[in-house]
Scaffold this motif. Structure first.
Motif, PDB file in Angstrom:
ATOM      1  N   ALA A   1       5.408  -7.610   7.350  1.00 39.62           N
ATOM      2  CA  ALA A   1       6.922  -8.118   6.620  1.00 39.62           C
ATOM      3  C   ALA A   1       7.778  -6.860   7.499  1.00 39.62           C
ATOM      4  N   LEU A   2       8.874  -7.454   7.207  1.00 39.10           N
ATOM      5  CA  LEU A   2       9.767  -6.488   7.828  1.00 39.10           C
ATOM      6  C   LEU A   2      11.177  -6.506   6.143  1.00 39.10           C
ATOM      7  N   PRO A   3      10.678  -5.521   5.756  1.00 39.84           N
ATOM      8  CA  PRO A   3      12.344  -6.323   3.977  1.00 39.84           C
ATOM      9  C   PRO A   3      12.915  -5.020   4.241  1.00 39.84           C
ATOM     10  N   ASP A   4      14.700  -5.649   4.163  1.00 37.13           N
ATOM     11  CA  ASP A   4      15.545  -4.506   4.012  1.00 37.13           C
ATOM     12  C   ASP A   4      16.259  -3.987   2.667  1.00 37.13           C
ATOM     13  N   GLY A   5      15.441  -4.211   2.077  1.00 33.21           N
ATOM     14  CA  GLY A   5      15.881  -4.334   0.903  1.00 33.21           C
ATOM     15  C   GLY A   5      16.965  -5.000   0.018  1.00 33.21           C
ATOM     16  N   THR A   6      17.148  -6.367   0.656  1.00 37.32           N
ATOM     17  CA  THR A   6      18.836  -7.079  -0.165  1.00 37.32           C
ATOM     18  C   THR A   6      18.075  -8.091  -0.556  1.00 37.32           C
ATOM     19  N   GLY A   7      16.747  -8.689  -0.539  1.00 34.81           N
ATOM     20  CA  GLY A   7      16.355  -9.728  -0.448  1.00 34.81           C
ATOM     21  C   GLY A   7      15.797 -10.211  -2.391  1.00 34.81           C
ATOM     22  N   GLU A   8      15.165 -11.134  -2.754  1.00 36.13           N
ATOM     23  CA  GLU A   8      14.771 -11.087  -3.327  1.00 36.13           C
ATOM     24  C   GLU A   8      12.891 -10.843  -3.387  1.00 36.13           C
ATOM     25  N   GLY A   9      12.186 -10.350  -4.398  1.00 36.14           N
ATOM     26  CA  GLY A   9      10.774 -10.557  -5.061  1.00 36.14           C
ATOM     27  C   GLY A   9      10.055  -9.274  -4.799  1.00 36.14           C
ATOM     28  N   PRO A  10       9.020  -8.782  -5.284  1.00 38.07           N
ATOM     29  CA  PRO A  10       8.531  -7.154  -5.236  1.00 38.07           C
ATOM     30  C   PRO A  10       8.806  -6.785  -4.067  1.00 38.07           C
TER      31      PRO A  10
ATOM     32  N   GLU B   1      10.710  -2.872  -3.648  1.00 40.23           N
ATOM     33  CA  GLU B   1      10.077  -1.370  -3.486  1.00 40.23           C
ATOM     34  C   GLU B   1      10.449  -1.166  -2.211  1.00 40.23           C
ATOM     35  N   ALA B   2      11.400  -1.971  -0.858  1.00 38.36           N
ATOM     36  CA  ALA B   2      12.010  -1.455  -0.038  1.00 38.36           C
ATOM     37  C   ALA B   2      13.237  -1.100   0.003  1.00 38.36           C
ATOM     38  N   ALA B   3      13.590  -1.614  -1.348  1.00 35.32           N
ATOM     39  CA  ALA B   3      14.957  -1.533  -1.198  1.00 35.32           C
ATOM     40  C   ALA B   3      15.061   0.527  -1.920  1.00 35.32           C
ATOM     41  N   SER B   4      13.898   0.342  -2.975  1.00 36.06           N
ATOM     42  CA  SER B   4      13.968   1.872  -3.554  1.00 36.06           C
ATOM     43  C   SER B   4      13.266   2.660  -2.141  1.00 36.06           C
ATOM     44  N   ARG B   5      12.535   2.457  -1.392  1.00 34.71           N
ATOM     45  CA  ARG B   5      11.827   2.954  -0.922  1.00 34.71           C
ATOM     46  C   ARG B   5      13.074   3.225   0.365  1.00 34.71           C
ATOM     47  N   LEU B   6      13.977   2.418   0.622  1.00 35.17           N
ATOM     48  CA  LEU B   6      14.962   2.705   2.063  1.00 35.17           C
ATOM     49  C   LEU B   6      16.066   3.869   1.410  1.00 35.17           C
ATOM     50  N   ARG B   7      16.489   4.037   0.341  1.00 37.21           N
ATOM     51  CA  ARG B   7      16.891   4.362  -0.593  1.00 37.21           C
ATOM     52  C   ARG B   7      16.481   6.370  -0.922  1.00 37.21           C
ATOM     53  N   THR B   8      15.567   6.272  -0.731  1.00 38.46           N
ATOM     54  CA  THR B   8      14.914   7.853  -0.526  1.00 38.46           C
ATOM     55  C   THR B   8      14.483   8.234   0.330  1.00 38.46           C
TER      56      THR B   8
END
Length: 348
Positions: free
Chosen positions: A143-152, A156-163
């Protein structure tokens, strides 16, 4: 090999494929101890034996290359584990050993990602969109999550992109962070900028110098640097400001600094540092208030510029600015909530 090439692993693999070559990508997914390269580090391998990037050093990368060649033949992805002994660690410049896990993915073959999936990642990178390359080794689902959608997975992507930290999630996904490259815009071709620009490059920033005064912003004074002679607010508009961008103003001239500050202060940049004493900054605050900027917006400005390390020379001031900028990037909690608009906090 340039630093830029080292950071273009997906694009280089695609270039090889466009040339009719087969390619695989190896990625560090986990590390323990003193590993040579952090999680997320990548190595591209062509079927012709070309390589770009790094996942370790010495015999480890040789073994990874062999596995990549085999993967291109049988289409099977691999999860490899290597223990780096103290002797091997010394050979690659470390004091002690560690363990790394390396994922090998043949592109467009068998279990590997399709060329279209890798192209989607490259397109996101080209558009400066923060995404994670997510792979579940248990099933080789991607998958290619960008941290803006719903779900675990998105969380997780949002957290890792921030850090800025790649790694394995608790539910078995590997997420490789692909944040846009860091950028720094320096307004004012002054003596501090002469020290700051090369330092920023070494720290991984794509640095641009802005000064409409040709005599100041010349290649003779700043050899090899990217220089724009536009008016500062126009230059910032042209460059584009996002959550991976920092802006520093150095001219002491309100005619130059203020237009840049006015453009930057309402953008999602992670750092806005402005040179000047407390007295100078007080006058700056008064001008911004008169222009209608709120106290919360003005509070985003770091001034006096730089970490308080007792800096005196231009080079020391540049070091202090880079140190403070790094802290604002890597420790967002040092940016008081009032300084950062919600859009910027969410994007950072």
């Amino acid at each position: 090999m340039s630093v830029a090439d080292h950071d273009r692993i997906p694009e280089i693999a695609l270039d090889w494929i466009a040339q009719g070559k087969r390619a695989a990508i190896a990625t560090v997914v986990q590390t323990w101890g003193s590993a040579p390269r952090p999680a997320g580090s990548q190595l591209a391998i062509s079927a012709d034996g070309e390589i770009m990037g790094s996942v370790s050093g010495g015999c480890v990368e040789g073994a990874v290359m062999v596995e990549a060649m085999d993967a291109l033949e049988d289409g099977t992805c691999r999860m490899l584990e290597f223990g780096v002994s103290d002797d091997e660690a010394f050979a690659v410049g470390l004091a002690c050993g560690g363990t790394i896990r390396v994922m090998v993915e043949p592109i467009g073959v068998g279990q590997g990602p399709s060329v279209a999936e890798l192209e989607a990642l490259a397109q996101a990178r080209a558009a400066r969109r923060a995404v994670a390359w997510a792979v579940k080794p248990e099933s080789w689902e991607r998958a290619l999550p960008d941290g803006t959608g719903e779900g675990p997975l998105q969380a997780e992507a949002a957290s890792r992109l921030r850090t800025d930290r790649s790694g394995m999630s608790e539910d078995g996904w590997f997420l490789g962070v692909h944040n846009p490259p860091l950028r720094l815009v320096v307004v004012g071709a002054v003596h501090i900028a002469q020290a700051l620009m090369p330092m920023a490059k070494v720290a991984g920033y794509d640095a641009t110098l802005v000064d409409p005064r040709d005599a100041f912003g010349s290649q003779a004074r700043f050899p090899g640097e990217t220089i724009l002679h536009d008016w500062p607010d126009e230059a910032l508009e042209k460059i584009g400001l996002d959550a991976r961008t920092a802006v520093i103003t150095l001219t002491h001239d309100p005619k130059l600094d203020d237009p840049a500050i006015a453009r930057a202060i309402r953008s999602p940049i992670f750092y806005l540092g402005c040179l000047g004493s407390k007295k100078t900054h007080a006058k700056r605050v008064a001008r911004l208030e008169a222009e209608g900027f709120s106290a919360d917006e003005i509070a985003r400005i770091d001034s006096p510029l730089g970490a308080d390390i007792g800096s005196a020379t231009p080079a020391e001031i540049a070091i202090s600015a880079l140190a403070q900028m790094t802290e604002r990037l890597r420790r967002p909690d040092t940016r008081p909530g009032a300084r950062v608009p919600a859009a910027a906090r969410d994007a950072a």
